[in-house]
Every structure is written in structure tokens, then in C-alpha cells.
Scaffold this motif. Structure first.
Motif, PDB file in Angstrom:
ATOM      1  N   ALA A  10       0.832  -1.203   0.000  1.00  0.00           N
ATOM      2  CA  ALA A  10       0.000   0.000   0.000  1.00  0.00           C
ATOM      3  C   ALA A  10       0.866   1.252   0.000  1.00  0.00           C
ATOM      4  N   VAL A  11       0.404   2.272  -0.723  1.00  0.00           N
ATOM      5  CA  VAL A  11       1.070   3.580  -0.778  1.00  0.00           C
ATOM      6  C   VAL A  11       0.035   4.623  -0.355  1.00  0.00           C
ATOM      7  N   PHE A  12       0.320   5.330   0.738  1.00  0.00           N
ATOM      8  CA  PHE A  12      -0.573   6.377   1.227  1.00  0.00           C
ATOM      9  C   PHE A  12       0.041   7.731   0.870  1.00  0.00           C
ATOM     10  N   VAL A  13      -0.738   8.550   0.160  1.00  0.00           N
ATOM     11  CA  VAL A  13      -0.305   9.893  -0.217  1.00  0.00           C
ATOM     12  C   VAL A  13      -1.187  10.869   0.539  1.00  0.00           C
ATOM     13  N   PHE A  14      -0.575  11.774   1.301  1.00  0.00           N
ATOM     14  CA  PHE A  14      -1.386  12.710   2.075  1.00  0.00           C
ATOM     15  C   PHE A  14      -0.688  14.061   2.174  1.00  0.00           C
TER      16      PHE A  14
ATOM     17  N   LEU B  16      -2.826   4.280  -2.922  1.00  0.00           N
ATOM     18  CA  LEU B  16      -2.411   3.645  -4.169  1.00  0.00           C
ATOM     19  C   LEU B  16      -1.742   2.323  -3.844  1.00  0.00           C
ATOM     20  N   ARG B  17      -1.133   1.692  -4.877  1.00  0.00           N
ATOM     21  CA  ARG B  17      -0.287   0.522  -4.705  1.00  0.00           C
ATOM     22  C   ARG B  17       1.077   0.810  -5.319  1.00  0.00           C
ATOM     23  N   VAL B  18       2.073   0.057  -4.903  1.00  0.00           N
ATOM     24  CA  VAL B  18       3.405   0.221  -5.493  1.00  0.00           C
ATOM     25  C   VAL B  18       3.354  -0.026  -6.999  1.00  0.00           C
ATOM     26  N   ALA B  19       2.495  -0.975  -7.417  1.00  0.00           N
ATOM     27  CA  ALA B  19       2.396  -1.279  -8.839  1.00  0.00           C
ATOM     28  C   ALA B  19       1.896  -0.087  -9.647  1.00  0.00           C
ATOM     29  N   ASP B  20       1.230   0.883  -9.003  1.00  0.00           N
ATOM     30  CA  ASP B  20       0.713   2.058  -9.712  1.00  0.00           C
ATOM     31  C   ASP B  20       1.774   3.116  -9.954  1.00  0.00           C
ATOM     32  N   LEU B  21       2.907   3.026  -9.263  1.00  0.00           N
ATOM     33  CA  LEU B  21       3.934   4.067  -9.353  1.00  0.00           C
ATOM     34  C   LEU B  21       4.756   3.914 -10.631  1.00  0.00           C
ATOM     35  N   PRO B  22       5.220   5.046 -11.189  1.00  0.00           N
ATOM     36  CA  PRO B  22       4.891   6.428 -10.797  1.00  0.00           C
ATOM     37  C   PRO B  22       3.466   6.788 -11.201  1.00  0.00           C
ATOM     38  N   ALA B  23       2.879   7.721 -10.429  1.00  0.00           N
ATOM     39  CA  ALA B  23       1.493   8.092 -10.676  1.00  0.00           C
ATOM     40  C   ALA B  23       1.285   9.557 -10.339  1.00  0.00           C
ATOM     41  N   GLU B  24       0.335  10.173 -11.045  1.00  0.00           N
ATOM     42  CA  GLU B  24      -0.057  11.541 -10.737  1.00  0.00           C
ATOM     43  C   GLU B  24      -1.320  11.504  -9.882  1.00  0.00           C
ATOM     44  N   VAL B  25      -1.322  12.283  -8.817  1.00  0.00           N
ATOM     45  CA  VAL B  25      -2.414  12.276  -7.844  1.00  0.00           C
ATOM     46  C   VAL B  25      -2.886  13.707  -7.639  1.00  0.00           C
TER      47      VAL B  25
ATOM     48  N   VAL C 291       3.392  14.027   1.679  1.00  0.00           N
ATOM     49  CA  VAL C 291       4.076  12.830   2.150  1.00  0.00           C
ATOM     50  C   VAL C 291       3.517  11.625   1.404  1.00  0.00           C
ATOM     51  N   ALA C 292       4.428  10.687   1.093  1.00  0.00           N
ATOM     52  CA  ALA C 292       4.022   9.410   0.517  1.00  0.00           C
ATOM     53  C   ALA C 292       4.674   8.303   1.319  1.00  0.00           C
ATOM     54  N   ARG C 293       3.901   7.347   1.808  1.00  0.00           N
ATOM     55  CA  ARG C 293       4.415   6.281   2.675  1.00  0.00           C
ATOM     56  C   ARG C 293       4.021   4.923   2.107  1.00  0.00           C
ATOM     57  N   ILE C 294       4.976   3.985   2.115  1.00  0.00           N
ATOM     58  CA  ILE C 294       4.718   2.591   1.745  1.00  0.00           C
ATOM     59  C   ILE C 294       4.536   1.787   3.021  1.00  0.00           C
ATOM     60  N   SER C 295       3.410   1.059   3.107  1.00  0.00           N
ATOM     61  CA  SER C 295       3.120   0.246   4.292  1.00  0.00           C
ATOM     62  C   SER C 295       2.613  -1.111   3.847  1.00  0.00           C
ATOM     63  N   ARG C 296       3.385  -2.143   4.167  1.00  0.00           N
ATOM     64  CA  ARG C 296       2.950  -3.492   3.813  1.00  0.00           C
ATOM     65  C   ARG C 296       1.756  -3.927   4.652  1.00  0.00           C
ATOM     66  N   ALA C 297       1.617  -3.386   5.815  1.00  0.00           N
ATOM     67  CA  ALA C 297       0.496  -3.736   6.688  1.00  0.00           C
ATOM     68  C   ALA C 297      -0.760  -2.949   6.353  1.00  0.00           C
ATOM     69  N   GLY C 298      -0.663  -1.976   5.438  1.00  0.00           N
ATOM     70  CA  GLY C 298      -1.825  -1.170   5.102  1.00  0.00           C
ATOM     71  C   GLY C 298      -2.166  -0.154   6.152  1.00  0.00           C
ATOM     72  N   ASP C 299      -1.157   0.313   6.944  1.00  0.00           N
ATOM     73  CA  ASP C 299      -1.366   1.285   8.016  1.00  0.00           C
ATOM     74  C   ASP C 299      -0.858   2.640   7.544  1.00  0.00           C
TER      75      ASP C 299
END
Length: 403
Positions: free
Chosen positions: A306-310, A326-335, A358-366
Motif C-alpha cells: 500500500a502507498v498512502f499519499v497525504f 495507491l499501490r506500489v504497482a501504480d507508481l509512478p502516478a499523478e495524484v 508525504v508518501a508512505r509505503i506500508s505493507r500492513a496497510g497502516d
């Protein structure tokens, strides 16, 4: 067509029988009578001559008897020969007639008959099973009778039903050319051209619709097409006007009335929505950003992480103002982040001038804890059109205390 030829052959044989058999019987009987009479007359004359010779003493009794027997044998031989010749002639004449009459009839029918019309009538009597069979039959009919405007018209209707708008347009064009440019045909022609051209309007469509309405102001296909075109161009008032004219001429039980009424309702709803949007205050513009992953992390992440953009305020509360996932598979992406992405109604993105992205990758979906993170330091919200965040570092804290 085999049934037709069998029937024609039987009728030909019956006709030959009526014409030839009585004639053959009469000729044979008359010929036999004439030849027999001649032979008998000659026999009687010869017998009389032999009698005279016997009375004159020229022939004795045995000679007379022998001569009479010889005359009788000759009479029988002549009669048998005449019958044989008559039998030969009696066989030749019917055989010649049996050959010549059908051949002559076939040649005359080929020149003056209507075999094509017979085949067409037979085909038309068969009930078609599918729309493809109907189309094939109509295509064959217009090939045989290209001057038939009705044939071209019905072919165009079936092609429209098959979704072959380009072919239908050609068929309606031929129907118009052969049938005097009837308004209904012009309207269908314009409809087929419109859909074949991917709903792109053209000067030709203007000319066809104008001509159709000039000849018949209530032409249904043209009114329907103009309503569709106006709706596609978001001219909802014009679309409603065309469709209401169409409803006015439709019978009460017409099945398509419900579809037209639904279209009018949709156009009115679009008009109301546009009016409400014009009356509402213009919302603040959001932030457009591009999120990318550093090359050094490409082998360490998973496609479904999971990729959280905030975005959060630089001078304000620590909680995010707007978030997207988003997901890592979606990167790079425009938001794009805006007030519609706010987590709390009282904390909107438009309320703060400077924000941090900020953009954060979280395998746990947190969204508050993760493995990798990237930041774009606070800048005025409207300073640049497209901002960029690259995820390139280990995440060492939570979203509320990582400053």
C-alpha cells in the motif's frame, strides 16, 4: 427450383399427348385404309383377268388355281409392307415431337419467361430464422433489382439492427436516389451517417436534416437525431425541444415513447445540475503531485504494498488534511488532492496556505506506520502546478511525530 422444372416437364408431356396422340391415330388408320383398298382393288382386277383367261381356254383349272394363290400371296405381302412402313413412320414422328417440343419450350421460356421472379417468390415464401438471414435475403434482392427503393430501404433498416451503420448509410442513400428522396429515408440516412462517423456532426448531416424537415417538419427520425446531437453537445434545452416535438406526433401506445420520455428527464436533470453548479461557490483548487519510487528501492518493495499519499499543514494540526491510497504497482502516478479527500470536514486543504506532501509505503496497510517514506517540504499551495514526491528513505516514525 427442381419442383418447378419437374412440374413444367409433366405439363409439357401432357400437352404433347393431347396434341400428338389423336393425330397419330387418325393418320395411321387413314393410311392403312387407303393402302389396303388399293391392294384389294388390284387383287380383284387380277383375279377377274385370270377368270377371263380360264373361260377363254388360256388357263386350265390347275393353272387358274395356282395363279389365284400367287395373287393372294402378293396381296398379303403388300399389306404387311404397308403396315411396317406405317409403324416406322409412326415411331419417328412422336420421337421428334418429344425432343423438339421441350427444347423449343425451354428456349422460349429462357427468353420470355421469369425464372428469376419464380426463384425470388419461392425464397420470399420461406420464413427467415435470424436477422443475418433477413439481411442476406435483402442483399440478394437488391442485387437482382437495384432499382427497388423499398428493397434498399428495408436493407438499411436491417443493417442498422445489426449495428452496421456505415453499410446502412449506403443502403439509405440508394433508397433516396431511387425513391425520390423521401423525408423518412433522409432522416434514417442522416442517423446512419451520424453513428457511422462516431457521432461527429458534418455539413452533410446539416444538409440532410434541413432537407428532411423542410419537406416534413414532423419527420420522426430527424427530430430524434437532432435531439441526440444536441444532448451530446450539452445543449439540453434544444434536445428537450426536439424530443418534445417527437412525443407530440407519437401515438399513445408507441413503445419508444418511454425511451424518449426518459431522455427528456435526463436532459432536464442535467440542466438542473448545471444550474446548481453555477449557483454554488467555486471550490478551492487542489494540489497535483507526482509520486515516484527511488531506483534503490525497486527490488525491496512488493507490487501490492500500500502507498498512502497525504497532505498536512505546515503550521497546523499534525493529522493529514487529505489522503489517497495507491499501490506500489501504480507508481509512478499523478495524484490530485483536494477538499473532497479531507479526513475531517472541519480540516480542509483549502484552509491552509502551506502544506507538506508525504508518501508512505506500508505493507500492513497502516497509513501511520510503514517501511519507506518520501516528502516534499512545505511550499505555498498554489506555487507550482505539479509537485513531486519521491519515496527514497526508511520510515522512522508515525505521521503524527515524524517532523
Amino acid at each position: 427450383m427442381i419442383e418447378f422444372w419437374i412440374s413444367a416437364g409433366l405439363l409439357c408431356l401432357i400437352a404433347m399427348g393431347f396434341l400428338l396422340l389423336p393425330s397419330l391415330r387418325r393418320n395411321r388408320a387413314r393410311a392403312e385404309e387407303d393402302r389396303t383398298a388399293v391392294n384389294v382393288a388390284l387383287y380383284e382386277e387380277r383375279v377377274q383377268a385370270l377368270e377371263e383367261q380360264h373361260q377363254a381356254g388360256v388357263l386350265d383349272e390347275p393353272g387358274l388355281q395356282t395363279a389365284q394363290d400367287e395373287a393372294a400371296r402378293e396381296l398379303l405381302a403388300d399389306t404387311d409392307g404397308d403396315a411396317g412402313r406405317q409403324r416406322v413412320r409412326g415411331r419417328v414422328v412422336p420421337m421428334l415431337a418429344a425432343v423438339c417440343v421441350p427444347v423449343l419450350g425451354l428456349l422460349l421460356y429462357a427468353k420470355f419467361g421469369a425464372i428469376g421472379a419464380v426463384e425470388q417468390a419461392r425464397t420470399a415464401a420461406e420464413a427467415p430464422g435470424t436477422i443475418e438471414q433477413i439481411t442476406a435475403r435483402l442483399e440478394r434482392a437488391v442485387r437482382e433489382r437495384p432499382e427497388s427503393s423499398q428493397g434498399w430501404y428495408f436493407l438499411g433498416r436491417t443493417l442498422i439492427a445489426e449495428g452496421r451503420a456505415a453499410d446502412a448509410a449506403k443502403a439509405f442513400q440508394r433508397a433516396a436516389e431511387t425513391g425520390g428522396r423521401a423525408p423518412a429515408v433522409l432522416g434514417l440516412w442522416a442517423q446512419a451517417l451520424y453513428f457511422a462517423g462516431d457521432k461527429q456532426w458534418s455539413p452533410q448531416l446539416d444538409a440532410l436534416t434541413d432537407e428532411a424537415l423542410a419537406a416534413d417538419p414532423s419527420e420522426a427520425s430527424t427530430l430524434g437525431l437532432l435531439g441526440i446531437h444536441a444532448f451530446d453537445e450539452r445543449r439540453y434545452a434544444d434536445a428537450i425541444g426536439f424530443w418534445e416535438k417527437l412525443l407530440a406526433i407519437m401515438p399513445a401506445g408507441e413503445p419508444s415513447r418511454q425511451g424518449i420520455e426518459r431522455s427528456i428527464a435526463m436532459a432536464k436533470a442535467q440542466m438542473d445540475q448545471r444550474s446548481n453548479a453555477q449557483d454554488a461557490p467555486t471550490p478551492a483548487k487542489g494540489i497535483r503531485l507526482r509520486v515516484a519510487l527511488a531506483d534503490a528501492l525497486q527490488q525491496q518493495v512488493r507490487p501490492n504494498d500500500a502507498v498512502f499519499v497525504f497532505a498536512r499543514a505546515v503550521d497546523g494540526p499534525p493529522m493529514p488534511l487529505a489522503v489517497k491510497r495507491l499501490r506500489v504497482a501504480d507508481l509512478p502516478a499523478e495524484v490530485s488532492l483536494s477538499d473532497t479527500d479531507a479526513m475531517m470536514p472541519e480540516l480542509t486543504l483549502s484552509a491552509f496556505e502551506k502544506v507538506e506532501l508525504v508518501a508512505r509505503i506500508s505493507r500492513a496497510g497502516d497509513a501511520q506506520h510503514g517501511e519507506w517514506i518520501g516528502r516534499e517540504q512545505g511550499a505555498p499551495r498554489a506555487e507550482q502546478a505539479l509537485r513531486e514526491v519521491v519515496i527514497d528513505a526508511l520510515d522512522k516514525g508515525a505521521s503524527g511525530n515524524e517532523r
